[in-house]
Design a protein around this motif. Structure first.
Motif, PDB file in Angstrom:
ATOM      1  N   ALA A 146       0.713  -1.125  -0.113  1.00  0.00           N
ATOM      2  CA  ALA A 146      -0.086  -0.241  -0.083  1.00  0.00           C
ATOM      3  C   ALA A 146       0.878   1.196  -0.035  1.00  0.00           C
ATOM      4  O   ALA A 146       1.743   1.329   0.754  1.00  0.00           O
ATOM      5  N   GLY A 147       0.286   2.104  -0.772  1.00  0.00           N
ATOM      6  CA  GLY A 147       1.221   3.540  -1.053  1.00  0.00           C
ATOM      7  C   GLY A 147       2.268   3.287  -1.957  1.00  0.00           C
ATOM      8  O   GLY A 147       2.613   4.415  -2.536  1.00  0.00           O
ATOM      9  N   VAL A 197      -1.871  -7.475 -10.639  1.00  0.00           N
ATOM     10  CA  VAL A 197      -1.603  -6.282  -9.660  1.00  0.00           C
ATOM     11  C   VAL A 197      -2.112  -6.696  -8.402  1.00  0.00           C
ATOM     12  O   VAL A 197      -3.372  -6.805  -8.167  1.00  0.00           O
ATOM     13  N   THR A 198      -1.352  -6.896  -7.212  1.00  0.00           N
ATOM     14  CA  THR A 198      -1.618  -7.367  -5.983  1.00  0.00           C
ATOM     15  C   THR A 198      -1.076  -6.249  -4.995  1.00  0.00           C
ATOM     16  O   THR A 198       0.304  -5.961  -5.112  1.00  0.00           O
ATOM     17  N   VAL A 199      -1.906  -5.754  -4.201  1.00  0.00           N
ATOM     18  CA  VAL A 199      -1.458  -4.877  -3.279  1.00  0.00           C
ATOM     19  C   VAL A 199      -1.648  -5.278  -1.865  1.00  0.00           C
ATOM     20  O   VAL A 199      -2.734  -5.544  -1.447  1.00  0.00           O
ATOM     21  N   THR A 200      -0.671  -5.326  -0.993  1.00  0.00           N
ATOM     22  CA  THR A 200      -0.728  -5.687   0.440  1.00  0.00           C
ATOM     23  C   THR A 200      -0.943  -4.445   1.460  1.00  0.00           C
ATOM     24  O   THR A 200      -0.283  -3.712   1.037  1.00  0.00           O
ATOM     25  N   SER A 201      -1.746  -4.555   2.572  1.00  0.00           N
ATOM     26  CA  SER A 201      -1.660  -3.470   3.407  1.00  0.00           C
ATOM     27  C   SER A 201      -0.517  -3.662   4.333  1.00  0.00           C
ATOM     28  O   SER A 201       0.327  -4.581   4.448  1.00  0.00           O
ATOM     29  N   PHE A 247      -9.070  -2.072 -17.908  1.00  0.00           N
ATOM     30  CA  PHE A 247      -9.983  -2.359 -17.188  1.00  0.00           C
ATOM     31  C   PHE A 247      -9.409  -3.229 -16.152  1.00  0.00           C
ATOM     32  O   PHE A 247      -8.106  -3.539 -16.411  1.00  0.00           O
ATOM     33  N   ARG A 248     -10.175  -3.708 -15.271  1.00  0.00           N
ATOM     34  CA  ARG A 248      -9.622  -4.445 -14.249  1.00  0.00           C
ATOM     35  C   ARG A 248     -10.483  -5.326 -13.432  1.00  0.00           C
ATOM     36  O   ARG A 248     -11.861  -4.993 -13.584  1.00  0.00           O
ATOM     37  N   GLN A 249     -10.337  -6.474 -13.238  1.00  0.00           N
ATOM     38  CA  GLN A 249     -11.399  -7.566 -12.634  1.00  0.00           C
ATOM     39  C   GLN A 249     -10.780  -8.333 -11.482  1.00  0.00           C
ATOM     40  O   GLN A 249      -9.552  -8.829 -11.472  1.00  0.00           O
ATOM     41  N   ALA A 250     -11.406  -8.069 -10.329  1.00  0.00           N
ATOM     42  CA  ALA A 250     -10.901  -8.601  -9.095  1.00  0.00           C
ATOM     43  C   ALA A 250     -11.611 -10.140  -9.080  1.00  0.00           C
ATOM     44  O   ALA A 250     -12.823 -10.201  -9.737  1.00  0.00           O
ATOM     45  N   SER A 261      -0.165   5.597  -5.256  1.00  0.00           N
ATOM     46  CA  SER A 261      -0.836   5.499  -3.910  1.00  0.00           C
ATOM     47  C   SER A 261      -1.674   4.294  -4.039  1.00  0.00           C
ATOM     48  O   SER A 261      -3.136   4.393  -3.762  1.00  0.00           O
ATOM     49  N   LEU A 262      -1.042   3.196  -4.396  1.00  0.00           N
ATOM     50  CA  LEU A 262      -1.868   2.066  -4.531  1.00  0.00           C
ATOM     51  C   LEU A 262      -2.421   1.586  -3.148  1.00  0.00           C
ATOM     52  O   LEU A 262      -1.762   1.854  -2.192  1.00  0.00           O
ATOM     53  N   ASN A 263      -3.686   0.958  -3.323  1.00  0.00           N
ATOM     54  CA  ASN A 263      -4.193   0.424  -1.958  1.00  0.00           C
ATOM     55  C   ASN A 263      -4.678  -1.109  -2.395  1.00  0.00           C
ATOM     56  O   ASN A 263      -4.891  -1.181  -3.404  1.00  0.00           O
ATOM     57  N   PRO A 264      -4.861  -1.822  -1.330  1.00  0.00           N
ATOM     58  CA  PRO A 264      -5.351  -3.171  -1.633  1.00  0.00           C
ATOM     59  C   PRO A 264      -6.633  -3.506  -2.311  1.00  0.00           C
ATOM     60  O   PRO A 264      -6.824  -4.282  -2.920  1.00  0.00           O
ATOM     61  N   GLU A 265      -7.526  -2.340  -2.481  1.00  0.00           N
ATOM     62  CA  GLU A 265      -8.684  -2.397  -3.360  1.00  0.00           C
ATOM     63  C   GLU A 265      -8.379  -2.358  -4.758  1.00  0.00           C
ATOM     64  O   GLU A 265      -9.097  -2.643  -5.592  1.00  0.00           O
TER      65      GLU A 265
END
Length: 125
Positions: free
Chosen positions: A14-15, A121-125, A37-40, A85-89
């Motif tokens: 994150a960040g 893309v995976t973002v961890t907190s 586009f993105r898909q979770a 400023s990436l975040n887990p979402e």
């Protein structure tokens, strides 16, 4: 045939910042509006950003405004997505997409005719 190849995904905190690239071939890139586009997991595909071919006008989904920037390099037939400023979402598979030539940039997946294979893309907190 038309090919879109994304790169630049990864595991981030994150960040962090990350830049995705989408290299295209077989496409009249300079006159094609492009999108990301993105898909979770378990969710539908979500519009992220688009850039027009004529004047590089850009549109973003609200959740990324001020953090993400889409850009294009017509000399390299490549579109980019700078993500700050990436975040887990933001964790998802990110897809690059192209519209048929001479169309205004649109936000729906239905308006895009060519797609890349996606980059995680995976973002961890």
């Amino acid at each position: 045939q038309v090919q879109l190849v994304e790169s630049g995904g990864g595991l981030m905190q994150a960040g962090d910042s990350l830049r995705l690239s989408c290299a295209t071939s077989g496409l009249p890139f300079s006159v094609s509006s492009m999108g990301w586009f993105r898909q979770a997991p378990g969710q539908e595909s979500e519009f992220v950003a688009t850039i027009g071919w004529r004047d590089s006008i850009t549109y973003y989904t609200d959740s990324v405004k001020g953090r993400f920037t889409i850009s294009r390099d017509n000399a390299k037939n490549t579109v980019y997505l700078q993500m700050n400023s990436l975040n887990p979402e933001d964790s998802a598979v990110y897809y690059c997409a192209a519209q048929r030539p001479y169309r205004i940039p649109l936000l729906s997946t239905r308006n895009y005719d060519y797609w890349g294979q996606g980059t995680q893309v995976t973002v961890t907190s």
